[in-house]
Scaffold this motif. Sequence first.
Motif, short mmCIF file in Angstrom:
data_model
loop_
_atom_site.label_atom_id
_atom_site.label_comp_id
_atom_site.label_asym_id
_atom_site.label_seq_id
_atom_site.Cartn_x
_atom_site.Cartn_y
_atom_site.Cartn_z
N UNK A 20 -0.67 -10.72 -24.16
CA UNK A 20 -1.25 -12.05 -24.38
C UNK A 20 -2.02 -12.13 -25.70
N UNK A 21 -2.17 -11.02 -26.42
CA UNK A 21 -2.96 -11.01 -27.64
C UNK A 21 -2.20 -11.68 -28.79
N UNK A 22 -2.88 -12.62 -29.46
CA UNK A 22 -2.31 -13.24 -30.66
C UNK A 22 -2.58 -12.27 -31.82
N UNK A 23 -1.71 -11.30 -31.94
CA UNK A 23 -1.92 -10.23 -32.92
C UNK A 23 -1.83 -10.77 -34.35
N UNK A 24 -0.95 -11.76 -34.57
CA UNK A 24 -0.84 -12.31 -35.91
C UNK A 24 -2.16 -12.92 -36.37
N UNK A 25 -2.81 -13.65 -35.49
CA UNK A 25 -4.09 -14.27 -35.84
C UNK A 25 -5.16 -13.22 -36.07
N UNK A 26 -5.19 -12.21 -35.22
CA UNK A 26 -6.20 -11.15 -35.34
C UNK A 26 -6.03 -10.39 -36.65
N UNK A 67 -11.61 -2.57 -29.68
CA UNK A 67 -11.18 -3.22 -28.44
C UNK A 67 -11.36 -4.73 -28.59
N UNK A 68 -10.31 -5.46 -28.26
CA UNK A 68 -10.27 -6.90 -28.56
C UNK A 68 -9.89 -7.68 -27.31
N UNK A 69 -10.64 -8.76 -27.04
CA UNK A 69 -10.31 -9.66 -25.94
C UNK A 69 -9.31 -10.71 -26.42
N UNK A 70 -8.13 -10.82 -25.77
CA UNK A 70 -7.15 -11.84 -26.19
C UNK A 70 -7.72 -13.26 -26.13
N UNK A 71 -8.49 -13.57 -25.09
CA UNK A 71 -9.04 -14.93 -24.98
C UNK A 71 -10.05 -15.21 -26.09
N UNK A 72 -10.79 -14.19 -26.52
CA UNK A 72 -11.74 -14.37 -27.62
C UNK A 72 -11.00 -14.68 -28.91
N UNK A 73 -9.88 -14.00 -29.13
CA UNK A 73 -9.08 -14.27 -30.33
C UNK A 73 -8.54 -15.69 -30.29
N UNK A 74 -8.09 -16.15 -29.11
CA UNK A 74 -7.57 -17.50 -28.99
C UNK A 74 -8.62 -18.55 -29.31
N UNK A 75 -9.86 -18.31 -28.90
CA UNK A 75 -10.92 -19.32 -28.99
C UNK A 75 -11.70 -19.28 -30.30
N UNK A 76 -11.46 -18.29 -31.15
CA UNK A 76 -12.28 -18.09 -32.33
C UNK A 76 -11.48 -18.37 -33.60
N UNK A 77 -12.03 -19.19 -34.51
CA UNK A 77 -11.33 -19.46 -35.78
C UNK A 77 -11.20 -18.19 -36.62
#
Length: 409
Positions: A20-26, A67-77
Amino acid sequence: MADEAPERAAERAAERAAGRLDRDKLLAARYRAATDRPYLASALYSLSVVPTDGVPTMGVDRHWRCYVSPSFVDDTPVPELAGVWVHEVAHLLRDHHGRAGRLPPADQRDRGRVNIAQDCEINDDLLSDGLPLPEGRMEPRTFGLPEGKVFEEYLPGIPAQDAHPDCGSGAHGVPAPWELDGPGLPKVSGVEADALRRATAEAIRAHQRSRGTVPGGWRRWAEEILEPVVDWRRMLAGAVREAVAWAGGAVDYTYQRPSRRTAAMRGVVLPTLRRPLPRVAIVVDTSGSMGEDALAAAMAEVTGVLREVGVRGNRVSVLACDADVHAVSRVTSAEQVELGGGGGTDMRVGIERALASRDRPNVVIVLTDGYTLWPEEPTTCRLIAALVGEDAPVPPRWAETVRITETAR
């Protein structure tokens, strides 16, 4: 079915989070952080990504796993994610977990307050650098504290908290429940981490010379890495102890106390070996260019070490070299040493007077600002030059040198 082992359960949770991680955005955020601050690029790209639902935002362990939360990546610019990348790598570059391990045990157990203090150390630098950070960030003004301090100074001013951030063992040193460990996982060793710190510090120095746009907090950190501050008291005490031990290691024969083997040798008196107690001469530069506080601190340290190793009384002589470079007086205590009003003292006079005395010293300690002439050849005893002041000229290579750079304990 048997319960799943905690380690395997954590791995399976990480696998589900990875889907579920948006790796491209991260990774775009990391690229932005490294592009805007190229001196941090090597450290940022050394972090390996571990997706997990266990961490609310992002965190790091001491092995440079992020360590990265997928939902945090989704919600953060992306701009804020870039700031969080810099925040997390700052914990590791500044060796927060290593420094936390040197705190008193009670503070080590209070990892929440330690983490907040560490965030205050980092975030004031990041905000002054114009980096956007997510809401709820901890910074010094949150607690009415001044900016520009290290976390050890912030810690006493941080009150107990019901809820607190958890940046992982890479910050406070205590492994978090969501951290993974075991074979096959990416890992940065301690030696590699030290190399990354030094490479980053050198990149900061080079960037500063070419562009001059490095924030003050990072500049100070780089200076400490490349030119670490060493406690002069510890260096001076070590030099004095080692020199006294060297001089005391000399042995000689004496008939004042015959050997116990004499009784077995009829008509022959055998001498015994003795280990003499060293004599020490302290030659003090009393010219006006010397600082009273630094001189007093150095004198107190030297005399304290000599008392500790048993060298005292008439085995210690203190000679004060006057500003006219010719008058050398012998005093019985450090309190009698008075600074003169001139400059240009020739410390050779004091050294020669000490070596010419009837009770020739084994060790000579010279306290000076360095603006003096030195003997052309090495002395026949151990000589320690305690230089008062950061800009003191360097003495001859054969002299043991300690720089006295501050007076506060």
